[in-house]
Design an enzyme around this catalytic site. Structure first.
Site, mmCIF file in Angstrom:
data_model
loop_
_atom_site.group_PDB
_atom_site.id
_atom_site.type_symbol
_atom_site.label_atom_id
_atom_site.label_comp_id
_atom_site.label_asym_id
_atom_site.label_seq_id
_atom_site.Cartn_x
_atom_site.Cartn_y
_atom_site.Cartn_z
ATOM 1 N N ASP A 161 -0.072 5.015 0.962
ATOM 2 C CA ASP A 161 -0.272 5.999 2.030
ATOM 3 C C ASP A 161 -0.178 5.363 3.417
ATOM 4 O OD1 ASP A 161 -0.813 7.477 -0.192
ATOM 5 O OD2 ASP A 161 -2.871 7.964 0.331
ATOM 6 N N GLY A 213 -4.784 3.321 -3.134
ATOM 7 C CA GLY A 213 -6.081 3.995 -3.266
ATOM 8 C C GLY A 213 -5.870 5.491 -3.478
ATOM 9 N N ASP A 222 0.875 -1.160 0.000
ATOM 10 C CA ASP A 222 0.000 0.000 0.000
ATOM 11 C C ASP A 222 0.924 1.226 0.000
ATOM 12 O OD1 ASP A 222 -2.180 1.784 0.680
ATOM 13 O OD2 ASP A 222 -1.402 1.732 2.730
ATOM 14 N N GLU A 224 -1.079 10.599 3.985
ATOM 15 C CA GLU A 224 -2.212 10.202 3.148
ATOM 16 C C GLU A 224 -2.259 11.274 2.058
ATOM 17 O OE1 GLU A 224 -4.506 7.563 3.583
ATOM 18 O OE2 GLU A 224 -3.273 6.844 5.245
ATOM 19 N N LYS A 271 -7.752 -3.829 -5.134
ATOM 20 C CA LYS A 271 -6.377 -4.051 -4.649
ATOM 21 C C LYS A 271 -6.067 -5.558 -4.614
ATOM 22 C CE LYS A 271 -5.018 -0.126 -1.848
ATOM 23 N NZ LYS A 271 -4.132 0.144 -0.722
#
Ligand SMILES: [Mg+2]
Length: 292
Positions: free
Chosen positions: A75, A162, A73, A82, A208
């Site tokens: 962030d 994301g 991932d 983020e 994801k």
């Protein structure tokens, strides 16, 4: 140890991965086949929390030392921020956006819906915002070293985010990753401002997990050979699909549901979960530095 004895679990072998300073040990256990592993993981999580240590229970198989793909991932995992909150800070809507981000990462609201709501708040933001945010990205301690070490070990690596494509691409470039997937924000026809909309499929929790599977197929490895690292509720399906899914300094709900977790600030700790000792990690880091 008393807990292991109470469950008739015996220790076959012990390897000290980190002999000095804060310790890290690898125990090879014989677990009675009648034991429910899920319940065992839960008990061990409770004990580890009360002792403030990280305990990762992994099945011993040929794949444990033969992982080949690592997906991350972005962030709060590879980077400390983020990115949507950072973009919102430039636009002056950070309070509204950060509140929704927090709820989404805790799994309190649907990610897709939360992203649409947050992106709508960014309408009118200058398209140069990505460049501004890019300059301010702070990488997580150990991110650069871990990715370089994994590469040296022959891993293929990916960021599945994301967040947004321009920033994920930069993270891919900076860390020398092989793949980057993220969301695309629509820009006005004159190319000057964000329209407040997302283009194409949103990279949410399910997407994801799908992308992790696509990468494993492209790289011709089994899911057991994939490791995934993330911190948010939208990482849970991806962590669940990987042979080794690691919740990294994750939100409480993610910690509870993930099979393994790291609650140390440095990403290099991932290498301990792959079974590498301090000495081996140092060898790797030296070899990476030598050819930097
Ligand atoms: Mg995250």
């Amino acid at each position: 140890m008393a807990f292991l004895r109470s469950k008739n679990i015996s220790v076959d072998r012990l390897k000290r991965l980190r002999p000095a300073g804060s310790r890290c040990d690898e125990f090879h256990l014989s677990v009675p086949s009648t034991l429910d592993l899920k319940a065992l993981r839960k008990d061990i999580y409770t004990i580890s929390k009360s002792h403030r240590v990280d305990v990762a229970l992994q099945p011993s198989s040929v794949f444990r030392r033969q992982r080949r793909v690592a997906v991350f991932d972005m962030d709060s995992t590879l980077i400390r921020q983020e990115v949507i909150d950072e973009i919102a800070r430039k636009t002056g809507v950070v309070d509204q956006v950060a509140k929704i981000t927090e709820a989404a990462m805790n799994g309190e609201i649907d990610f897709k819906e939360s992203l649409r709501r947050r992106v709508a708040l960014l309408k009118g933001t200058s398209a140069t915002v990505f460049e501004e945010v890019r300059k301010e990205l702070v990488f997580t301690d150990g991110a650069k070293e871990l990715c370089a070490c994994l590469k040296r070990l022959g891993f293929r690596t990916a960021v599945i985010s994301g967040g947004f494509v321009p920033l994920a691409k930069y993270v891919k470039y900076y860390l020398g990753l092989d793949y980057a997937f993220a969301n695309t924000l629509a820009v006005s026809e004159d190319g000057k401002v964000l329209t407040g909309e997302v283009v194409g499929d949103i990279v949410d929790a399910e997407r994801k997990a799908q992308l992790l599977e696509v990468i494993s197929q492209a790289e011709e490895v089994t899911l057991d050979q994939v490791i995934a690292v993330g911190d948010g509720a939208n990482d849970l399906p991806m962590l669940g699909k990987a042979g080794l899914g690691i919740a990294f300094n994750a939100k409480p709900r993610v910690q509870e549901q993930a099979a393994t977790r790291i609650n140390q600030p440095n990403l290099l700790n991932v290498l301990y979960l792959l079974g590498y000792s301090d000495e081996e990690v140092n060898q790797l880091i030296q070899s990476v530095k030598r050819y930097d």
